[in-house]
Design an enzyme around this catalytic site. Sequence first.
Site, PDB file in Angstrom:
ATOM      1  N   TYR A  64      36.390  32.201  36.717  1.00  0.00           N
ATOM      2  CA  TYR A  64      35.906  31.478  35.132  1.00  0.00           C
ATOM      3  C   TYR A  64      37.086  30.631  34.860  1.00  0.00           C
ATOM      4  CZ  TYR A  64      32.072  34.675  34.985  1.00  0.00           C
ATOM      5  OH  TYR A  64      31.102  35.671  35.489  1.00  0.00           O
ATOM      6  N   ASP A  65      38.207  30.220  35.743  1.00  0.00           N
ATOM      7  CA  ASP A  65      39.443  29.661  35.172  1.00  0.00           C
ATOM      8  C   ASP A  65      38.959  28.251  34.767  1.00  0.00           C
ATOM      9  OD1 ASP A  65      41.577  31.306  35.630  1.00  0.00           O
ATOM     10  OD2 ASP A  65      41.367  30.922  37.752  1.00  0.00           O
ATOM     11  N   ASN A  69      38.517  40.095  46.983  1.00  0.00           N
ATOM     12  CA  ASN A  69      38.787  38.604  46.521  1.00  0.00           C
ATOM     13  C   ASN A  69      39.854  37.753  46.903  1.00  0.00           C
ATOM     14  OD1 ASN A  69      38.997  36.772  44.505  1.00  0.00           O
ATOM     15  ND2 ASN A  69      37.520  37.614  42.980  1.00  0.00           N
ATOM     16  N   LYS A 121      50.234  29.570  35.780  1.00  0.00           N
ATOM     17  CA  LYS A 121      49.018  30.754  35.551  1.00  0.00           C
ATOM     18  C   LYS A 121      49.823  32.189  35.707  1.00  0.00           C
ATOM     19  CE  LYS A 121      44.651  32.706  36.730  1.00  0.00           C
ATOM     20  NZ  LYS A 121      43.979  32.946  37.535  1.00  0.00           N
ATOM     21  N   PHE A 177      40.361  30.585  40.304  1.00  0.00           N
ATOM     22  CA  PHE A 177      38.919  30.885  40.848  1.00  0.00           C
ATOM     23  C   PHE A 177      38.129  31.332  39.576  1.00  0.00           C
ATOM     24  CE2 PHE A 177      41.902  34.642  40.642  1.00  0.00           C
ATOM     25  CZ  PHE A 177      40.689  35.834  40.408  1.00  0.00           C
ATOM     26  N   LYS A 190      42.054  36.484  44.131  1.00  0.00           N
ATOM     27  CA  LYS A 190      42.819  37.394  43.590  1.00  0.00           C
ATOM     28  C   LYS A 190      44.157  37.857  44.823  1.00  0.00           C
ATOM     29  CE  LYS A 190      40.027  40.969  41.429  1.00  0.00           C
ATOM     30  NZ  LYS A 190      39.597  42.160  41.254  1.00  0.00           N
ATOM     31  N   ASP A 193      40.941  45.624  38.523  1.00  0.00           N
ATOM     32  CA  ASP A 193      39.774  45.390  37.975  1.00  0.00           C
ATOM     33  C   ASP A 193      39.785  44.477  36.860  1.00  0.00           C
ATOM     34  OD1 ASP A 193      37.067  45.981  38.715  1.00  0.00           O
ATOM     35  OD2 ASP A 193      36.884  46.311  36.496  1.00  0.00           O
ATOM     36  N   SER A 194      39.185  43.351  36.951  1.00  0.00           N
ATOM     37  CA  SER A 194      39.428  42.252  35.911  1.00  0.00           C
ATOM     38  C   SER A 194      38.166  41.705  35.569  1.00  0.00           C
ATOM     39  CB  SER A 194      40.544  41.126  36.393  1.00  0.00           C
ATOM     40  OG  SER A 194      40.153  40.791  37.657  1.00  0.00           O
ATOM     41  N   HIS A 246      46.972  37.632  32.524  1.00  0.00           N
ATOM     42  CA  HIS A 246      46.508  39.065  32.522  1.00  0.00           C
ATOM     43  C   HIS A 246      47.076  39.725  34.082  1.00  0.00           C
ATOM     44  CE1 HIS A 246      43.622  36.667  34.669  1.00  0.00           C
ATOM     45  NE2 HIS A 246      42.911  37.663  34.979  1.00  0.00           N
TER      46      HIS A 246
HETATM   47  P1  ITT Z   1      37.258  43.251  44.096  1.00  0.00           P
HETATM   48  O1  ITT Z   1      36.539  44.404  43.592  1.00  0.00           O
HETATM   49  O2  ITT Z   1      37.335  43.426  45.684  1.00  0.00           O
HETATM   50  O3  ITT Z   1      38.713  43.046  43.821  1.00  0.00           O
HETATM   51  P2  ITT Z   1      35.969  41.361  42.638  1.00  0.00           P
HETATM   52  O4  ITT Z   1      36.007  39.894  42.356  1.00  0.00           O
HETATM   53  O5  ITT Z   1      34.489  42.180  42.773  1.00  0.00           O
HETATM   54  O6  ITT Z   1      36.698  41.816  43.881  1.00  0.00           O
HETATM   55  P3  ITT Z   1      36.452  42.389  39.949  1.00  0.00           P
HETATM   56  O7  ITT Z   1      35.112  43.442  39.858  1.00  0.00           O
HETATM   57  O8  ITT Z   1      37.381  42.932  39.434  1.00  0.00           O
HETATM   58  O9  ITT Z   1      36.753  41.783  41.412  1.00  0.00           O
HETATM   59  O10 ITT Z   1      36.012  41.063  39.327  1.00  0.00           O
HETATM   60  C1  ITT Z   1      36.734  40.147  38.618  1.00  0.00           C
HETATM   61  C2  ITT Z   1      36.025  38.879  38.403  1.00  0.00           C
HETATM   62  O11 ITT Z   1      36.378  38.478  37.165  1.00  0.00           O
HETATM   63  C3  ITT Z   1      36.296  37.900  39.208  1.00  0.00           C
HETATM   64  O12 ITT Z   1      35.256  37.943  40.369  1.00  0.00           O
HETATM   65  C4  ITT Z   1      36.163  36.755  38.431  1.00  0.00           C
HETATM   66  O13 ITT Z   1      34.742  36.033  38.386  1.00  0.00           O
HETATM   67  C5  ITT Z   1      36.544  36.925  36.950  1.00  0.00           C
HETATM   68  N1  ITT Z   1      38.192  36.901  36.854  1.00  0.00           N
HETATM   69  C6  ITT Z   1      39.072  37.967  36.794  1.00  0.00           C
HETATM   70  N2  ITT Z   1      40.393  37.315  36.924  1.00  0.00           N
HETATM   71  C7  ITT Z   1      40.011  36.196  36.991  1.00  0.00           C
HETATM   72  C8  ITT Z   1      40.815  35.003  36.921  1.00  0.00           C
HETATM   73  O14 ITT Z   1      42.442  35.138  36.921  1.00  0.00           O
HETATM   74  N3  ITT Z   1      40.427  33.634  36.865  1.00  0.00           N
HETATM   75  C9  ITT Z   1      39.220  33.531  36.896  1.00  0.00           C
HETATM   76  N4  ITT Z   1      38.361  34.321  36.830  1.00  0.00           N
HETATM   77  C10 ITT Z   1      38.791  35.824  36.874  1.00  0.00           C
END
Ligand code: ITT
Length: 205
Positions: free
Chosen positions: A158-159, A13, A179, A156, A16, A73-74, A184
């Site tokens: 849902y911000d 991502n 930010k 990015f 991230k 994972d977020s 988190h």
């Molecule tokens: P990787 O697994 O490759 O790291 P991913 O996007 O699939 O990428 P996640 O499974 O952790 O990662 O999904 C996290 C999602 O949660 C991410 O795509 C965003 O939609 C949301 N998210 C997490 N942190 C965020 C942030 O700081 N701001 C906005 N949205 C966030």
Amino acid sequence: MPKIEKIIFATKNKGKVREISEILKFMDIPVLTMEEAGIEVEIVENGKSFEENALIKAKSVHAVSGGLVLADDSGLEIDYLNKEPGIYSARYMGENTSYHEKNMNLIGRLEGVPDDKRTARFVCAVAAVFPDGTHKVVRATMEGRIGYKEAGSNGFGYDPIFILPKYGVTTAELAPEVKNQESHRGKALRLMGKEIMDYEDSDNK
Ligand code: ITT
């Protein structure tokens, strides 16, 4: 004691990656993305929690790279929606659906819901697999609420719909360093930074 010379971050991502490299600057250890490290590996994210999924990602990459691997994972938990989209935040409405559509959909599902019931939080679990194969997982959150429209173009995902009450604006309207200070991800990575320093100071290598 041998120092850790690099960190491989197991994420694809780009949003991230931008944040992580800024946040981890204090560590003074180069951070490589999987792409930069030339690692391609299929990761099956089938855990039931942020912690499990973060560890699955870090272990999958560590199995081919060795060294120190971190993964994040977020996701977004909206209380009124029983903590949806939660661990399915990236997959919500399909991986290829735009975040504009996802955000408008969530706002629509909260139509008529008053401010005090719009509470939500971003959650971030960061997992580390160390060179000796041991691991650590930490978690941090940022509390806020869901707005009534999208606002801002930083960040990015849902911000644009996540309002941080302390500032009264969305995290997409905040300067990136603000930010990162509050987020988190910033908090979880700083906690993990301490774990990495402890590992470097320990004898179990
Ligand atoms: P990787 O697994 O490759 O790291 P991913 O996007 O699939 O990428 P996640 O499974 O952790 O990662 O999904 C996290 C999602 O949660 C991410 O795509 C965003 O939609 C949301 N998210 C997490 N942190 C965020 C942030 O700081 N701001 C906005 N949205 C966030």
